[in-house]
Design an enzyme around this catalytic site. Structure first.
Site, mmCIF file in Angstrom:
data_model
loop_
_atom_site.group_PDB
_atom_site.id
_atom_site.type_symbol
_atom_site.label_atom_id
_atom_site.label_comp_id
_atom_site.label_asym_id
_atom_site.label_seq_id
_atom_site.Cartn_x
_atom_site.Cartn_y
_atom_site.Cartn_z
ATOM 1 N N HIS A 163 -29.848 -44.498 10.015
ATOM 2 C CA HIS A 163 -31.080 -43.857 9.398
ATOM 3 C C HIS A 163 -30.723 -43.280 8.058
ATOM 4 O O HIS A 163 -31.257 -42.230 7.662
ATOM 5 C CB HIS A 163 -31.246 -42.602 10.383
ATOM 6 C CG HIS A 163 -31.501 -43.091 11.546
ATOM 7 N ND1 HIS A 163 -31.642 -42.264 12.688
ATOM 8 C CD2 HIS A 163 -32.071 -44.309 12.428
ATOM 9 C CE1 HIS A 163 -31.963 -42.985 13.696
ATOM 10 N NE2 HIS A 163 -32.305 -44.063 13.513
ATOM 11 N N TYR A 185 -24.489 -42.939 16.026
ATOM 12 C CA TYR A 185 -24.788 -44.429 16.200
ATOM 13 C C TYR A 185 -23.358 -45.069 15.967
ATOM 14 O O TYR A 185 -23.247 -46.150 16.429
ATOM 15 C CB TYR A 185 -25.700 -45.099 15.442
ATOM 16 C CG TYR A 185 -27.092 -44.786 15.999
ATOM 17 C CD1 TYR A 185 -27.743 -45.733 16.790
ATOM 18 C CD2 TYR A 185 -27.784 -43.721 15.789
ATOM 19 C CE1 TYR A 185 -29.034 -45.608 16.965
ATOM 20 C CE2 TYR A 185 -29.054 -43.376 15.987
ATOM 21 C CZ TYR A 185 -29.717 -44.493 16.844
ATOM 22 O OH TYR A 185 -31.127 -44.542 17.316
#
Length: 541
Positions: A28, A35
């Site tokens: 992101h 993540y």
């Protein structure tokens, strides 16, 4: 598959997803470990499945992978990161079991000097893995012992962050700039998280094992205005709620925010804080903030704190801790000395401190449902619409009585204004300098001149000086959600008194100027400090 994984395990440029040279891992468009977990575990599993086969990941790929694993080891305590690094999930996220197993798998794949496994990775695994496993028993049978806690200062400027480790403590220092967003806010996530990176100073060092909750970070009743260390405008929750219905990942218009280190032991974080022009924000809200770390002492400075918000007060939060079950209030020597529930002391040198204890009411970051919890919270009140306000306080991590007695005299503030923050620590003999603007002082004992937006640390020894120079600015040209444009080199220049020479770092050049002083030029990239040892030039040369 082996070739694909080997080539994928490279340091990715710019703000693309993947692993960065400082050990941060991106998703992101930012440093977001949520993540990273699972992904590292999956690669670790592959390494384990293909151990001692032709399908193993290449040595270069394993080296990059190791950088990410060790980075996570350093920004987690024991297995959790702080709320400032939590992205849109500030009170959750941790290493998964597979991530910890990846340390063991990589240890077995790396065999330095003919050994059966890499001893450092194996020791890290034994520290992180709190239950018995086959890999753990194997390492122990070979005489391997759990590693001690990481210690020192770790620079993570791809996240505009610094991590300071001291004994069982991890202190997360967090800002944001033109390349690094300050908070990840979604439609139903982290709605009140605007202040996540406004110069956070988050202490994690309690719990069995150490954890966010054990260290006082608990969402029920949490005042989102008061992230420890941050300087904020204390708003009603309806105004603090993100003004955008969807995603809000605001970056600053200021480049200068990040950290540096010296000898891997000491470190400094600094930032030019500013708010963006959005609904319910105060676009003229600015501040200069710095944090210097030496031993169990953390020195926090603020200057030039200004805004036009006459409705709500500006504050710098000292701590906000959910009260543990066995909490006993402290008897303190004066109103400018405070203690959090875990035995850490706060000495307020400049500013008006306030403290509350008891039930706090708040709202959940996702559902907006009302929450409550018992907290001990302290802050420095800077008033409404402050103009060039400042603060100064010292944090002592669980000090002895002797350390408490000498706390206020353990350091000297040589400068604290909008031009520079300069701190000298008497106990370590280390000086930490944040030059917000171009600096010149021909009367100074060492640094005569410095470029704007430069971090410098140095330690004078009997026969030499250890010195580091850093530009935390990643200097990425394209300012967008994600970009493949790389971090570009930045040349920073300082002038020091006297004639000095140094060898061993090709990124640093020295020359003598016409006044007989030494001009130092350091080429910085990826927000990493450049360090040198200075030796005086003999008068007879």
């Amino acid at each position: 598959l082996s070739e694909w994984l080997s080539t994928s395990l490279c340091f990715t440029p710019g703000t693309l997803g993947g692993i960065k040279v400082d050990g941060t891992a991106f998703h992101h468009g930012g440093f977001y470990p949520g993540y990273t977990t699972g992904a590292l575990g999956a690669v670790g599993s592959y390494i384990g499945f293909t151990l001692d086969t032709p399908y193993q990941i290449s040595p270069t790929g394993r080296k990059v992978f190791r950088t990410a694993l060790e980075g996570m080891r350093n920004y987690c305590n024991l297995q959790e990161w702080s709320p400032a690094l939590g992205g849109r999930h500030p009170f959750s996220g941790r290493m998964e079991k597979s991530d910890i197993e990846a340390f063991a798998k990589l240890a077995l794949a790396e065999k330095p000097e003919g050994k059966e496994f890499d001893p450092q990775l194996a020791s890290d695994y034994l520290r992180l893995q709190t239950t018995s496993t086959p890999s753990g028993e194997f390492f122990r049978s070979k005489g391997c012992q759990p590693a001690s806690n990481p210690e020192g200062f770790f620079v993570f400027n791809y996240g505009s962050a610094g991590i300071y480790r001291y004994q069982q403590y991890m202190i997360t220092l967090k800002g944001y700039n033109t390349d690094v967003w300050g908070a990840e806010i979604y439609q139903k996530d982290n709605r009140y998280g605007r202040y996540q990176s406004y110069g956070a100073v988050l202490i994690m060092g309690n719990g069995h094992p150490v954890s966010r909750k054990g260290s006082g970070f608990k969402e029920e009743g949490w005042d989102w205005n008061r992230m420890p260390g941050t300087t904020t405008i204390h708003l009603p929750f309806e105004l603090l709620d993100s003004p955008l219905k969807g995603t809000n990942m605001a970056r600053s218009k200021e480049n200068f925010s990040g950290s540096t280190s010296l000898e891997g032991k000491y470190g400094m974080f600094a930032m030019k804080l500013m708010e963006r022009e959005l609904k319910n924000f105060t676009p003229d809200f600015v501040a200069r903030k710095s944090v210097a770390c030496f031993g169990n002492r953390i020195i926090c400075l603020g200057s030039g704190i200004s805004n036009s918000n006459v409705n709500y007060p500006t504050e710098t939060t000292l701590f906000q801790c959910a009260l543990p079950a066995k909490y006993q209030p402290a008897v303190l020597e004066d109103s400018c000395t405070l203690r959090d529930p875990f035995g850490n002391y706060f000495y307020i040198q400049k500013g008006k401190p306030h403290q509350t204890e008891g039930l706090q009411h708040s709202f959940h970051n996702k559902s907006r449902k009302a929450t409550e919890g018992k907290f001990l919270t302290a802050w420095i009140d800077l008033g409404k619409a402050p103009q060039n306000a400042e603060y100064e306080y010292l944090i002592l991590l669980r000090p002895t009585e002797k350390e408490r007695k000498g706390a206020r005299q353990s350091y000297i503030i040589k400068q604290q204004d909008c031009q520079a923050h300069i701190v000298f620590d008497k106990l370590t003999q280390v000086t930490a300098c944040s030059f917000f603007e171009a600096y010149q002082n021909t009367q100074a004992d060492l640094i005569q001149q410095a470029d704007a937006e430069t971090l410098v640390m140095y330690k004078k020894n009997e026969s030499d000086i250890q010195l580091s120079i850093c530009s935390p600015n990643l200097n990425i040209e394209e300012k967008t959600y994600t970009t493949s444009q790389p971090s570009r080199p930045v040349v920073k220049q300082i002038t020091i008194k006297g004639k000095w020479n140094s060898t061993g770092n090709p990124q640093v050049k020295l020359q003598t100027d016409k006044e007989g002083n030494t001009l130092i030029q350091a080429t910085c990239q990826h927000g990493q400090p450049q360090e040198i040892t200075l030796k005086p030039v003999s008068q007879t040369e």
